[in-house]
Design an enzyme around this catalytic site. Structure first.
Site, PDB file in Angstrom:
ATOM      1  CB  SER A  82      -0.983  -0.023   1.216  1.00  0.00           C
ATOM      2  OG  SER A  82      -0.227  -0.014   2.364  1.00  0.00           O
ATOM      3  CD1 TRP A  83       5.921   3.460   2.787  1.00  0.00           C
ATOM      4  CD2 TRP A  83       4.366   5.028   2.440  1.00  0.00           C
ATOM      5  NE1 TRP A  83       6.353   4.550   3.050  1.00  0.00           N
ATOM      6  CE2 TRP A  83       5.537   5.574   2.848  1.00  0.00           C
ATOM      7  CE3 TRP A  83       2.992   5.809   2.292  1.00  0.00           C
ATOM      8  CZ2 TRP A  83       5.457   7.142   2.894  1.00  0.00           C
ATOM      9  CZ3 TRP A  83       3.172   6.945   2.151  1.00  0.00           C
ATOM     10  CH2 TRP A  83       4.334   7.784   2.610  1.00  0.00           C
ATOM     11  CE  LYS A 136       7.005   6.572   8.325  1.00  0.00           C
ATOM     12  NZ  LYS A 136       5.561   7.094   8.677  1.00  0.00           N
ATOM     13  CB  ALA A 157      -0.667   3.965   2.203  1.00  0.00           C
ATOM     14  CE  LYS A 168       5.118   5.698  12.206  1.00  0.00           C
ATOM     15  NZ  LYS A 168       4.198   5.048  11.608  1.00  0.00           N
ATOM     16  CB  THR A 190       1.004   5.991  13.878  1.00  0.00           C
ATOM     17  OG1 THR A 190       1.927   6.577  12.702  1.00  0.00           O
ATOM     18  CG2 THR A 190       0.990   4.512  13.874  1.00  0.00           C
ATOM     19  NE  ARG A 242       0.271  -1.155   7.617  1.00  0.00           N
ATOM     20  CZ  ARG A 242       1.179  -1.219   6.675  1.00  0.00           C
ATOM     21  NH1 ARG A 242       0.939  -1.946   5.757  1.00  0.00           N
ATOM     22  NH2 ARG A 242       2.260  -0.492   6.704  1.00  0.00           N
ATOM     23  CD  GLU A 299       7.989  -2.645   9.068  1.00  0.00           C
ATOM     24  OE1 GLU A 299       8.498  -3.343  10.234  1.00  0.00           O
ATOM     25  OE2 GLU A 299       8.553  -2.752   8.125  1.00  0.00           O
TER      26      GLU A 299
END
Length: 332
Positions: free
Chosen positions: A13-14, A106, A140, A190, A247, A254, A280
């Site tokens: 997606s990103w 990230k 995204a 983050k 975020t 996510r 992540e």
């Protein structure tokens, strides 16, 4: 230096969102990915139905599964693959690289505890002045839709100004920063704090608890930045506080969604299945645990997130641990 074509490594997606955002600035945008079905969808239907359903991709975006072809074609390379796979992705590039390489991923590599810029420098033959990090509050889906977004581009300022001029669009604005370390730390840590705020919201602990976690989470980010040699003040900008607020509070996150599902009682495995994409923060918190032990520093929020994800600590018990810690002075 002529920048006609752009290459994005990563067809999730990103990566797809960045291709869409920058497509009007280049003759061609090449998107590399491993998933043959995703690449065929991009080339045949101008869609990425798996990761950004409903988005019609611009005509000059084309997909490929050939990493060397993609790398050769781009005058600027943007890396947008999951952090733990960057080294093995780039190891196929065995010749000197004289073009800018921008990390838009990230995280921290778990095995080496190195930042992505260092992984890139170790894996390909490139002058470090050509390595950059792109980070900031940027879902995204919103980037792909052309909604206003402001992020940080970190690295060498002279080349950075040229990249900034090329990549700035009416809806995607880049601010320059030379602290590539601090910018990457913000983008990595983050995600872990967002898991914590998500769990807090899943437990129904309220706005006060969320605000407390975000604020103390920012402090943890600055502590990690100091360990790596970054500037704490960098974390007060877009790549730190900006990305953290987004975020930790946005429903498109996510990491926050994963944490929220844990707070509602789902297991780690079921929560991951529900999210359906890479989270992540799960990987980054493993790296943070190793950093805590190696550097003998306290990161209380990150520590309980690790224990919830990997040691079956319940989110309810995690809250008790945080609230019953020894009283301290507020450090900034």
């Amino acid at each position: 230096m002529n920048f006609k074509n752009l290459t994005i490594l990563g067809s999730g997606s990103w990566g797809t969102a960045l291709a869409q955002a920058f497509a009007d600035k280049f003759e061609s945008v090449f998107v590399w990915g491993r998933n043959q079905e995703v690449i065929e969808d991009i080339n045949q239907n101008h869609l990425n139905s798996k990761y950004l359903p409903g988005l019609i991709l611009k005509e000059n975006i084309q997909g490929t599964t050939d990493i060397k072809f993609a790398f050769d074609k781009g005058d600027i390379i943007i890396v947008a693959v999951p952090t733990q796979f960057i080294r093995q992705t780039l190891q196929h590039i065995d010749y000197p690289v004289e073009k800018p390489v921008i990390s838009a991923s990230k995280g921290i590599e778990i095995e080496s505890l190195k930042l992505i810029s260092d992984v890139i420098a170790e894996t390909i033959k490139i002058d470090k002045k050509r390595i950059f990090a792109l980070s900031g509050p940027s879902f995204a889906k919103e980037v792909a839709a052309g909604l206003p977004t402001a992020v940080t581009l970190a690295g060498d300022l002279e080349l950075g100004e040229k990249l900034q001029s090329i990549l700035n669009t009416e809806s995607f604005r880049l601010y320059l920063n030379k602290d590539i370390i601090g910018v990457q730390i913000g983008g990595a840590v983050k995600n872990v704090i967002a898991i914590a705020t998500g769990a807090s919201d899943g437990l129904g602990l309220g706005n006060n608890a969320r605000a407390g976690l975000i604020t103390r989470g920012l402090y943890e980010m600055t502590r990690v930045a100091k360990v790596f040699g970054g500037k704490p003040e960098t974390l007060y900008g877009l790549s730190g506080m900006g990305d953290l607020v987004l975020t930790a509070t946005g429903d498109l996150s996510r990491n926050r969604t994963f944490g929220k599902l844990l707070g509602k009682g789902l297991s780690v495995e079921k929560a991951l299945q529900e999210v359906g994409q890479v989270v992540e923060g799960i990987k980054t918190v493993k790296a943070l645990r190793k950093i805590m032990e190696k550097e003998n520093i306290e990161l209380p929020i990150s520590d309980v997130v690790y224990r919830v994800v990997y040691e079956n600590l319940s989110p309810v018990e995690a809250v008790k641990i945080l609230m019953n810690r020894q009283p301290k002075k507020e450090e900034l």
